[in-house]
Design a protein around this motif. Sequence first.
Motif, PDB file in Angstrom:
ATOM      1  N   LEU A 150     -10.903  44.062  23.391  1.00 24.73           N
ATOM      2  CA  LEU A 150     -11.754  43.042  23.984  1.00 24.73           C
ATOM      3  C   LEU A 150     -10.918  41.928  24.615  1.00 24.73           C
ATOM      4  O   LEU A 150     -11.226  41.467  25.725  1.00 24.73           O
ATOM      5  CB  LEU A 150     -12.695  42.466  22.925  1.00 24.73           C
ATOM      6  N   TYR A 166     -13.518  38.827  23.414  1.00 21.39           N
ATOM      7  CA  TYR A 166     -13.340  38.920  24.866  1.00 21.39           C
ATOM      8  C   TYR A 166     -13.055  37.543  25.464  1.00 21.39           C
ATOM      9  O   TYR A 166     -12.237  37.407  26.383  1.00 21.39           O
ATOM     10  CB  TYR A 166     -14.609  39.532  25.458  1.00 21.39           C
ATOM     11  N   LEU A 223     -19.361  46.215  26.513  1.00 19.69           N
ATOM     12  CA  LEU A 223     -18.126  46.069  25.746  1.00 19.69           C
ATOM     13  C   LEU A 223     -18.167  46.934  24.485  1.00 19.69           C
ATOM     14  O   LEU A 223     -19.240  47.148  23.902  1.00 19.69           O
ATOM     15  CB  LEU A 223     -17.920  44.605  25.362  1.00 19.69           C
ATOM     16  N   GLY A 263     -10.876  40.938  28.471  1.00 18.96           N
ATOM     17  CA  GLY A 263     -11.210  39.570  28.845  1.00 18.96           C
ATOM     18  C   GLY A 263     -10.166  38.963  29.763  1.00 18.96           C
ATOM     19  O   GLY A 263     -10.498  38.314  30.771  1.00 18.96           O
TER      20      GLY A 263
END
Length: 486
Positions: free
Chosen positions: A461, A31, A446, A465
Amino acid sequence: MNTSPKRRLRADLPFHRIALVLSGGGALAAYEVGCLAVLERLGLRPSTIAGVSSGAINAALWITHGFETERLMRAWRKLRASSIGMRWQLLAWRSVGSFLVGLALLELMLTLVGSTRFRLGATFAGIAADDTQRISLLLEGLSWALIALIGLAMLTFARRGERWIANWRSGGDPDWRPRWILRVLALGGLAHLSTWVFGWPYPHRFSGIVLVVMSLIWLAEHPGQIGQWIRRRVMSLVPEGAVLGLWGSEARRRLVRRLMIGGDPQRLLDPDVHLIMAACDVDSGRMHYFVNWKDPEGRFESELARVHGLVVPLTDVRSVIEAAVASSAVPMLFEPVEIDGRRFVDGGVFSNQPLHAVLADGADAVLVVLLSPGHGPSPDDRPRHMMSLGFRLLEIANWRDLQAELDGLPPHWTRADHPATDPVGGHKRLPQGPARICVAEPDHVLPGGMYGYSNANARELMRRGEQDMWAALERSGWLEDSPADA
């Protein structure tokens, strides 16, 4: 993956020393790479980067590759649990090996203890009659069947039995168990010896195993040195009982070195970009802050000493790599990493968002990347097993640490206080200028978990992000329209 390509950093951003804080979270740290991609696109190069655990590794690699994320993105898509040394088959091999060692030693003892060739009756009557052997064999089978039923009952009613024993023995004599074991041993030993000597039908092999095991239990229950010695010997045969972690750290060390290929590791020693990596000293319990610049200022050291931390300057690339490996040594999973005679484990277990460290280094604004929602764990996502409970407790600890760090920020760390004229009333007011702290965080838990290393998880991820970093910068007032779209 760019979700906000028409925005740029505002030209009047008033901050001079922007710090970036990267949290730890295992596989979830992909992320952070999505967040770093946004900073690369905006051309934002922090003056200080503080990384913990997997965040420390991301920080070191991002600096090595000149603040470019393409190499990190490719690496995270290829990472698997085995890449960082989590090879579950090694645990199986060691478990089988320990079992075979214990079994061989037990069989060696039972060759004598359970043998029918040394009984006194054989001296006068020769080898035992076939009927006696068949009856003994039948008794052996019935005895092991009984043990199997007992084991099944223990698995089924363990929790209920635990409560029953707690109620029964609460406040009672703590030495009752060794005394009862000794009595059973005496009766069992007498029966075994009598039937062995006179050649009577009896499950000698089963009896020998039970007597040996109960003798070890009785010795282990002994409070003195004998008991301690037995307990240590037994633990040495239990898989991982004689080491400090399930796996070593060599795989992570080699991974970091390999991922530096194509970059310039000497950038890690550039004093213009301060790198801070946190790890915990197992022996003293103090946090150590490994830094990449020489002779840190007295204020920096004194501020970290106030929170029981020590500053350790790094002088070469090898020591930077070792600090990153030490910072990511998750307790129980990985063995502590030894640096200059001290043993270190993952700093994220105790301080996953070291805002105090970047403030002590003179940061006047901070970007924080969280790997779990900043509002705390969701009550709907309840732990279902022991491992998930452990991860939940780590998540709670990180959330509580974050609240403590935010509470410790200076009072003016909200929005810039540049006065402006109210266009309606003509009075001075404080505008909604850029916030000094910008937090990129997921809205929900997540996917994949801390050890869900896979191509699909890493892609998702990184996408989230990047999306959340754009949103955080927008929310904090750090962005403005690009000239082409103004």
